[in-house]
Motif scaffolding. Structure first.
Motif, short mmCIF file in Angstrom:
data_model
loop_
_atom_site.label_atom_id
_atom_site.label_comp_id
_atom_site.label_asym_id
_atom_site.label_seq_id
_atom_site.Cartn_x
_atom_site.Cartn_y
_atom_site.Cartn_z
N GLU A 184 40.40 38.40 55.16
CA GLU A 184 39.07 37.64 55.37
C GLU A 184 38.15 38.94 55.78
OE1 GLU A 184 39.88 34.49 58.10
OE2 GLU A 184 40.69 33.36 56.55
N GLY A 185 38.35 39.81 56.42
CA GLY A 185 37.38 40.99 56.76
C GLY A 185 37.50 42.07 56.01
N ILE A 186 37.81 41.87 54.42
CA ILE A 186 38.16 43.00 53.66
C ILE A 186 37.25 44.19 53.87
CG2 ILE A 186 36.65 42.02 51.41
CD1 ILE A 186 40.40 43.19 51.05
N ALA A 187 35.97 43.84 54.12
CA ALA A 187 34.98 44.74 54.15
C ALA A 187 35.47 45.89 55.17
CB ALA A 187 33.65 44.43 54.36
N GLU A 188 36.11 45.43 56.20
CA GLU A 188 36.41 46.44 57.22
C GLU A 188 37.69 46.77 57.33
OE1 GLU A 188 35.26 43.03 58.28
OE2 GLU A 188 33.09 43.72 58.18
N PRO A 236 52.67 29.50 55.57
CA PRO A 236 52.91 28.29 54.76
C PRO A 236 51.78 27.74 53.74
CG PRO A 236 52.11 28.08 57.00
CD PRO A 236 52.18 29.24 57.10
N LYS A 237 50.90 28.58 53.70
CA LYS A 237 49.55 28.15 53.04
C LYS A 237 49.80 28.94 51.68
CE LYS A 237 44.68 28.54 52.70
NZ LYS A 237 43.43 28.72 53.45
N VAL A 238 49.62 28.41 50.63
CA VAL A 238 49.83 28.73 49.33
C VAL A 238 48.39 29.21 48.94
CG1 VAL A 238 50.57 28.36 46.78
CG2 VAL A 238 51.91 27.28 48.79
N PRO A 239 48.12 30.32 48.41
CA PRO A 239 46.88 30.85 47.95
C PRO A 239 46.47 30.18 46.87
CG PRO A 239 48.30 32.81 47.76
CD PRO A 239 49.18 31.40 48.32
N ALA A 240 45.33 30.23 46.74
CA ALA A 240 44.74 29.64 45.17
C ALA A 240 45.11 30.44 44.09
CB ALA A 240 43.28 29.05 45.37
N LYS A 241 45.65 29.94 43.03
CA LYS A 241 46.07 30.92 41.69
C LYS A 241 44.98 31.70 41.47
CE LYS A 241 49.24 27.63 39.97
NZ LYS A 241 49.70 26.83 39.12
N ALA A 242 43.57 30.97 41.25
CA ALA A 242 42.57 31.77 40.66
C ALA A 242 41.98 32.74 41.79
CB ALA A 242 41.39 30.83 40.39
N ALA A 243 42.12 32.53 43.12
CA ALA A 243 41.82 33.50 43.91
C ALA A 243 42.57 35.01 44.12
CB ALA A 243 41.26 32.83 45.46
N LEU A 244 43.94 34.53 43.99
CA LEU A 244 44.90 35.66 44.37
C LEU A 244 44.59 37.02 43.55
CD1 LEU A 244 47.19 36.43 46.00
CD2 LEU A 244 48.67 35.49 44.27
N PRO A 245 44.41 36.97 42.29
CA PRO A 245 44.06 38.26 41.35
C PRO A 245 42.87 38.96 42.12
CG PRO A 245 44.60 36.67 39.99
CD PRO A 245 44.53 35.71 41.29
N TYR A 246 41.85 38.31 42.38
CA TYR A 246 40.69 38.94 43.21
C TYR A 246 40.94 39.70 44.53
CZ TYR A 246 38.37 36.88 39.21
OH TYR A 246 37.94 36.28 38.19
N MET A 247 41.71 38.57 45.25
CA MET A 247 42.24 39.43 46.71
C MET A 247 43.12 40.50 46.51
SD MET A 247 43.50 35.89 48.55
CE MET A 247 42.79 34.38 49.17
N ILE A 248 43.97 40.63 45.52
CA ILE A 248 44.80 41.93 45.61
C ILE A 248 43.91 42.93 45.07
CG2 ILE A 248 46.95 42.72 43.90
CD1 ILE A 248 47.95 40.07 44.31
N ASP A 249 43.04 42.49 43.86
CA ASP A 249 42.20 43.73 43.45
C ASP A 249 41.20 44.43 44.54
OD1 ASP A 249 41.57 45.26 40.83
OD2 ASP A 249 39.57 44.12 40.97
N ALA A 250 40.94 43.54 45.31
CA ALA A 250 40.01 44.03 46.47
C ALA A 250 40.93 44.86 47.53
CB ALA A 250 39.42 42.96 47.16
N LEU A 251 42.17 45.11 47.45
CA LEU A 251 42.73 45.63 48.21
C LEU A 251 42.28 47.24 48.32
CD1 LEU A 251 46.17 44.01 48.16
CD2 LEU A 251 44.72 44.10 50.07
N PRO A 252 42.12 47.83 49.30
CA PRO A 252 42.13 49.37 49.46
C PRO A 252 43.36 50.13 49.00
CG PRO A 252 41.47 48.39 51.53
CD PRO A 252 42.07 47.48 50.86
#
Length: 189
Positions: free
Chosen positions: A107-111, A138-154
């Motif tokens: 959630e704090g991807i900028a930091e 136990p929370k399943v991430p939204a399929k649509a959001a997951l690629p963006y989360m991964i792509d944003a990883l440093p």
């Protein structure tokens, strides 16, 4: 309330006995594995053992003595002693480490980049020494959001491995009646 004359709960066993028994039972079932991630997050703040060692170091030493090729796991939220234990294991065993990131870390991807740089400096490592585990619990991430989360990883292509984990098992079973068999809706599909 506690029994008369007792101000605090009395532990059934010491942390020393817990570590010894748990490690012994665990070692029975894992000796044939090529390697495993070991995360002791639930005991990271326990007191030292009777011999003065940390519970985490004792677990690592038990695996080492049994010749189990373990990879120590840590997170951004770990106490300094835990991080020191992981660094020591990395230096002794030369297997790198696993970094467990929770959804809240993303959630704090900028930091996140600055936090990771600080951890790299503390551990004296680079991303290619680290297996990255993104744990959604136990929370399943939204399929649509997951690629963006991964792509944003440093350093996305620099990690030794990348694992995304989640579970559809509920955080508690209060929605299921006692002594009943019920089917729960699966969230991952």
């Amino acid at each position: 309330t506690y029994p008369p004359g007792q101000d605090e709960p009395v532990l059934a066993k010491t942390i020393d006995k817990h570590i010894a028994a748990t490690t012994k039972a665990f070692l029975k079932s894992i000796t044939a594995l090529p390697s495993l991630f070991v995360d002791a997050l639930y005991i990271e703040t326990e007191n030292e053992l009777e011999d003065g060692s940390s519970p985490i170091d004792a677990i690592f030493e038990s695996f080492r003595a049994a010749k189990v090729p373990f990879i120590p796991t840590l997170g951004l939220d770990r106490v300094e002693d835990y991080v020191d234990s992981v660094k020591s294991a990395m230096q002794k065993d030369k297997r790198g480490c696993c970094l467990r990131l929770w959804e809240s870390d993303l959630e704090g991807i900028a930091e996140l980049g600055d936090q990771l740089k600080s951890l790299f400096k503390t551990l004296d490592v680079t991303p290619d020494d680290i297996d990255l585990l993104i744990d959604f619990g136990p929370k399943v991430p939204a399929k649509a959001a997951l690629p963006y989360m991964i792509d944003a990883l440093p350093w996305l292509i620099d990690w030794r491995t990348l694992t995304v984990a989640s579970s559809s098992f509920p955080p508690d079973m209060t929605s299921v009646g006692q002594n009943k068999i019920e089917e729960l809706e699966r969230e991952e599909w």
